[in-house]
Design a protein around this motif. Structure first.
Motif, PDB file in Angstrom:
ATOM      1  N   PHE A 187       0.791  -1.230   0.000  1.00 26.65           N
ATOM      2  CA  PHE A 187       0.000   0.000   0.000  1.00 26.65           C
ATOM      3  C   PHE A 187       0.830   1.290   0.000  1.00 26.65           C
ATOM      4  O   PHE A 187       0.551   2.197  -0.780  1.00 26.65           O
ATOM      5  CB  PHE A 187      -1.007   0.014   1.161  1.00 26.65           C
ATOM      6  N   PRO A 188       1.866   1.415   0.843  1.00 31.46           N
ATOM      7  CA  PRO A 188       2.649   2.662   0.825  1.00 31.46           C
ATOM      8  C   PRO A 188       3.229   2.983  -0.548  1.00 31.46           C
ATOM      9  O   PRO A 188       3.275   4.150  -0.946  1.00 31.46           O
ATOM     10  CB  PRO A 188       3.763   2.405   1.836  1.00 31.46           C
TER      11      PRO A 188
ATOM     12  N   TRP B 207       0.405   4.326  -2.587  1.00 31.67           N
ATOM     13  CA  TRP B 207       0.043   5.663  -2.148  1.00 31.67           C
ATOM     14  C   TRP B 207       1.074   6.694  -2.596  1.00 31.67           C
ATOM     15  O   TRP B 207       0.747   7.817  -2.955  1.00 31.67           O
ATOM     16  CB  TRP B 207      -0.127   5.692  -0.628  1.00 31.67           C
ATOM     17  N   MET B 208       2.331   6.302  -2.594  1.00 32.77           N
ATOM     18  CA  MET B 208       3.405   7.174  -3.056  1.00 32.77           C
ATOM     19  C   MET B 208       3.178   7.577  -4.509  1.00 32.77           C
ATOM     20  O   MET B 208       3.219   8.767  -4.851  1.00 32.77           O
ATOM     21  CB  MET B 208       4.744   6.431  -2.904  1.00 32.77           C
TER      22      MET B 208
ATOM     23  N   TYR C 119      -5.127  16.930  -3.963  1.00 30.54           N
ATOM     24  CA  TYR C 119      -4.456  16.437  -2.767  1.00 30.54           C
ATOM     25  C   TYR C 119      -5.035  17.082  -1.517  1.00 30.54           C
ATOM     26  O   TYR C 119      -5.150  16.452  -0.482  1.00 30.54           O
ATOM     27  CB  TYR C 119      -2.953  16.706  -2.843  1.00 30.54           C
ATOM     28  N   TYR C 120      -5.410  18.355  -1.631  1.00 28.59           N
ATOM     29  CA  TYR C 120      -5.899  19.073  -0.451  1.00 28.59           C
ATOM     30  C   TYR C 120      -7.382  18.865  -0.174  1.00 28.59           C
ATOM     31  O   TYR C 120      -7.926  19.463   0.740  1.00 28.59           O
ATOM     32  CB  TYR C 120      -5.579  20.570  -0.572  1.00 28.59           C
ATOM     33  N   LEU C 121      -8.047  18.008  -0.943  1.00 28.19           N
ATOM     34  CA  LEU C 121      -9.455  17.700  -0.656  1.00 28.19           C
ATOM     35  C   LEU C 121      -9.593  17.088   0.731  1.00 28.19           C
ATOM     36  O   LEU C 121      -8.689  16.398   1.204  1.00 28.19           O
ATOM     37  CB  LEU C 121     -10.010  16.717  -1.697  1.00 28.19           C
ATOM     38  N   THR C 122     -10.743  17.332   1.370  1.00 29.29           N
ATOM     39  CA  THR C 122     -10.955  16.815   2.720  1.00 29.29           C
ATOM     40  C   THR C 122     -10.950  15.287   2.727  1.00 29.29           C
ATOM     41  O   THR C 122     -10.420  14.670   3.623  1.00 29.29           O
ATOM     42  CB  THR C 122     -12.290  17.341   3.278  1.00 29.29           C
ATOM     43  N   GLN C 123     -11.573  14.699   1.687  1.00 29.46           N
ATOM     44  CA  GLN C 123     -11.589  13.237   1.594  1.00 29.46           C
ATOM     45  C   GLN C 123     -10.491  12.793   0.622  1.00 29.46           C
ATOM     46  O   GLN C 123     -10.605  13.034  -0.570  1.00 29.46           O
ATOM     47  CB  GLN C 123     -12.944  12.766   1.052  1.00 29.46           C
ATOM     48  N   PRO C 124      -9.435  12.153   1.112  1.00 29.35           N
ATOM     49  CA  PRO C 124      -8.388  11.703   0.186  1.00 29.35           C
ATOM     50  C   PRO C 124      -8.982  10.750  -0.851  1.00 29.35           C
ATOM     51  O   PRO C 124      -9.794   9.888  -0.519  1.00 29.35           O
ATOM     52  CB  PRO C 124      -7.406  10.961   1.086  1.00 29.35           C
TER      53      PRO C 124
ATOM     54  N   PHE D 160      -8.687   7.727  -3.666  1.00 26.83           N
ATOM     55  CA  PHE D 160      -7.835   6.549  -3.846  1.00 26.83           C
ATOM     56  C   PHE D 160      -7.376   6.391  -5.286  1.00 26.83           C
ATOM     57  O   PHE D 160      -6.624   5.497  -5.605  1.00 26.83           O
ATOM     58  CB  PHE D 160      -8.563   5.293  -3.368  1.00 26.83           C
TER      59      PHE D 160
ATOM     60  N   TYR E 145       2.970  18.572  -1.249  1.00 26.77           N
ATOM     61  CA  TYR E 145       3.080  17.120  -1.079  1.00 26.77           C
ATOM     62  C   TYR E 145       3.122  16.331  -2.386  1.00 26.77           C
ATOM     63  O   TYR E 145       3.916  15.405  -2.497  1.00 26.77           O
ATOM     64  CB  TYR E 145       1.980  16.604  -0.149  1.00 26.77           C
TER      65      TYR E 145
END
Lengths: 330, 311
Positions: free
Chosen positions: A76-77, A80-81, A92-97, A99, A294
């Motif tokens: 997973f990491p 996610w990277m 990226y800055y959305l409240t809900q990340p 996937f 990020y």
């Protein structure tokens, strides 16, 4: 020894019963006598066997579920990277990340990372330090291992034991004085300081010496009779035989340069000499110093990780061999 | 076969290694030990006209253990991280190795996946974990991005940002260190399992021994040398934990706002932080304490393992 112990513990049993206990995975020992099992009907046996098969399949499924779940956690990491490195800053800055990037893939993050982190220079620095230190280190290691494995001289065993003993001491103890030494020598912010202090690795000498020792003495004497010099023998016979070890050492050494952080941070932290891992952690990755961009940071992390993945894909065999024997973290 | 020519030739071949080791390995051993016992020694003071030299004593060690010092905090951090992560990662690695050993299809693929984290940069991947736990935006505000871990579990835990608890910081570190430690341990333990003679298992099968019993009575004793090996290397690695903290928390070694005596810094971190300001005595004393701890733990491990290793 083990076999006997087990024998005594579970000896008085009937074969069918035993089978069922294994398959069902129960710890209780079945206390059935010979007579009882003799009258056990065939249907009963059939039923037990079916239960065994079901239990076996359920067990196997359990094992696979566990392994696949763990594998997903391990992966997973990395996922996610990569995903984060391709998101736009807004997403990226959305409240809900999210996937999966929903606003399109933003490859500009990679260009930005390259520019902000001055990664071109840093990559070149790291490769340069890696290649030079690996090459010099290999020469020193091969010559030392040859002398310790092949030649006879006074004090050999004492010297070798002394070298091995230094492996017990944590590296930090050396680093303190080495830091003072290189500062006194005026070596800070040079490539020399990144290369020279780490050229000798007792572990690699040990590893290669073990390899060389396995080559039969007769080969050496035969070469001597033919008038072959020591260096020619080393080059033509010993090095080809020890090639897998030399490749392992090369990979681990290059990875060492790629992943080194502590020493470069202490002694060579200017822009001209910065190595990749140090640069990765200390760069802000944003034009605004108050914030971290990020997605760009993750793009830089991905760029640093890609060469390692390539090594992993193509040279895994050598690393696993070297690692299993050494237990060192690259 | 000792002849004269071999004598000097051998020393020539060994010369580069010996010279470098004298400068960068042997001299540091003596010098670092000496500096640890020099009181009031600081090369920066040597430039000061009022510098009145140094004396031998234990002041550096006393300073290390002063009330609420950065070192005692680091010592507690390091010990706690060791005690938490080494047993967890060893047990988990053993379970995974046993599971891997028991299957045929997909074994190679899964084995490769489990080895993947080994060939990574611990600072780079630390930064990925950091991003996964990090809160972007105002902590406590419902509009902030609470990170993917909170998203998955439907929580709003402040793992590592300003005002986070030490327990949360530890949780992040333990998860990352265990994740990072698994591949090496799985590799060694799986190697051990593959070397076990199949006859033991066949015998157990004939005798009808249960799986749990086989695990504790056959598997664990037979791979006990590998278990001891990963425990010792795990503890030694654990006491030298440093770059994983840098990866997660950056060079501040802790959440924003944490002081040096309350952050997540480790012993190695304290040693390195002391160098740029020329506090060699303090750094040397800390390194000696680290050395002694590692030595004691290794000796205890060996002692216990001698009793419990089954061959």
């Amino acid at each position: 020894m083990e076999e006997k112990k087990i024998d005594q513990q579970v000896a008085p049993q009937v074969v069918e019963d035993i089978d069922s206990t294994i398959a069902l995975g129960t710890t209780s020992l079945v206390d059935k006598t010979m007579d009882e099992s003799a009258v056990m009907s065939e249907r009963k046996i059939e039923k037990v066997k079916q239960r065994q098969r079901v239990a076996k399949i359920v067990g196997k499924i359990g094992v696979y579920v566990f392994l696949i779940a763990m594998a997903l956690i391990v992966l997973f990491p990395f996922y996610w990277m990569i995903i984060s490195s391709l998101k736009t800053k807004d997403e990226y800055y959305l409240t809900q990340p999210t996937f999966w990037p929903t606003q399109g893939l933003d490859f500009a993050n990679y260009a930005q990372a390259f520019k902000v982190g001055n990664l071109g220079v840093t990559f070149a620095n790291t490769v340069y330090v890696g290649i030079v230190s690996t090459a010099l280190s290999l020469v020193i290691t091969v010559l030392s291992a040859f002398a310790l494995a092949r030649l006879e001289f006074k004090g050999k065993n004492l010297l070798f034991a002394g070298m091995l003993a230094t492996m017990m001491i944590p590296g930090e103890l050396f680093t303190i004085t080495n830091y003072k030494t290189v500062v006194d020598l005026g070596w800070t912010n040079t490539f020399t300081v990144l290369i020279v202090p780490f050229l000798v690795s007792v572990f690699y000498i040990y590893l290669l010496r073990q390899n060389f020792m396995q080559i039969p003495d007769e080969l050496y004497y035969a070469a001597k009779v033919d008038g072959t010099s020591d260096l020619k023998y080393l080059w033509k016979v010993m090095i080809p035989i020890a090639m897998p070890s030399l490749i392992s050492i090369t990979i681990l050494k290059m990875m060492g340069a790629w992943n080194s952080y502590v020493w470069p941070r202490l002694v060579a932290s200017d822009d001209v000499h910065a190595l990749i891992t140090y640069k990765l952690r200390t760069t802000q990755w944003d034009t605004d110093p108050m914030y971290v961009d990020y997605p760009v940071q993750m793009a830089a992390v991905t760029l640093v990780s890609i060469p390692l993945f390539m090594v992993f894909i193509f040279l895994r065999k050598y690393i696993m061999k070297g690692v299993a024997r050494s237990g060192i973290k690259g | 076969m000792v002849d004269k020519s071999q004598q000097w030739k051998a020393w020539i071949y060994l010369a580069p290694a010996i010279v470098l080791m004298l400068v960068f390995t042997v001299w540091p051993i003596f010098n670092t030990i000496m500096m640890a016992f020099k009181e009031g020694y600081n090369p920066m003071y040597e430039l000061n006209p009022e510098f009145d030299g140094w004396t031998f004593g234990l002041q550096n060690f006393i300073d290390l253990f002063a009330h609420a010092s950065a070192f005692t905090n680091a010592l507690v951090n390091t010990l706690l991280l060791c005690v938490l992560t080494v047993p967890i990662s060893t047990m988990l690695a053993l379970l995974i190795a046993v599971a891997l050993h028991s299957i045929k299809p997909l074994q190679k693929l899964l084995q490769t996946i489990f080895f993947l984290p080994y060939v990574t940069n611990s600072i780079a991947i630390g930064m990925v974990f950091s991003v996964m736990f990090n809160i972007v935006g105002d902590v406590g505000s419902p509009d902030a991005n609470y990170g993917v871990i909170n998203q998955i579990f439907g929580t709003m835990i402040n793992w590592m940002n300003l005002g986070s608890t030490k327990v949360a910081n530890y949780a992040v570190m333990v998860i990352y260190i265990v994740w990072n430690a698994l591949p090496f341990k799985i590799l060694v333990l799986l190697g051990g399992l593959q070397g076990v003679n199949k006859q033991y298992y066949d015998a157990a099968k004939v005798d009808g021994t249960s799986k749990t019993r086989v695990f504790w009575r056959i598997t664990v004793p037979l791979v006990s040398p590998m278990i001891v090996y990963v425990l010792i290397t795990g503890f030694i690695g654990g006491f030298k934990e440093y770059s994983s903290i840098v990866g997660i928390f950056g060079e501040d070694m802790g959440a924003t706002g944490q002081q040096a005596h309350e952050n997540m810094n480790t012993m190695v971190g304290v040693i390195y932080d002391a160098l740029p300001s020329g506090q060699y005595g303090k750094a040397s004393a800390a390194a000696l304490v680290l050395f002694v701890i590692i030595l004691i733990v290794t000796l205890i491990n060996l002692k216990i393992s001698k009793k419990s290793t089954h061959y």
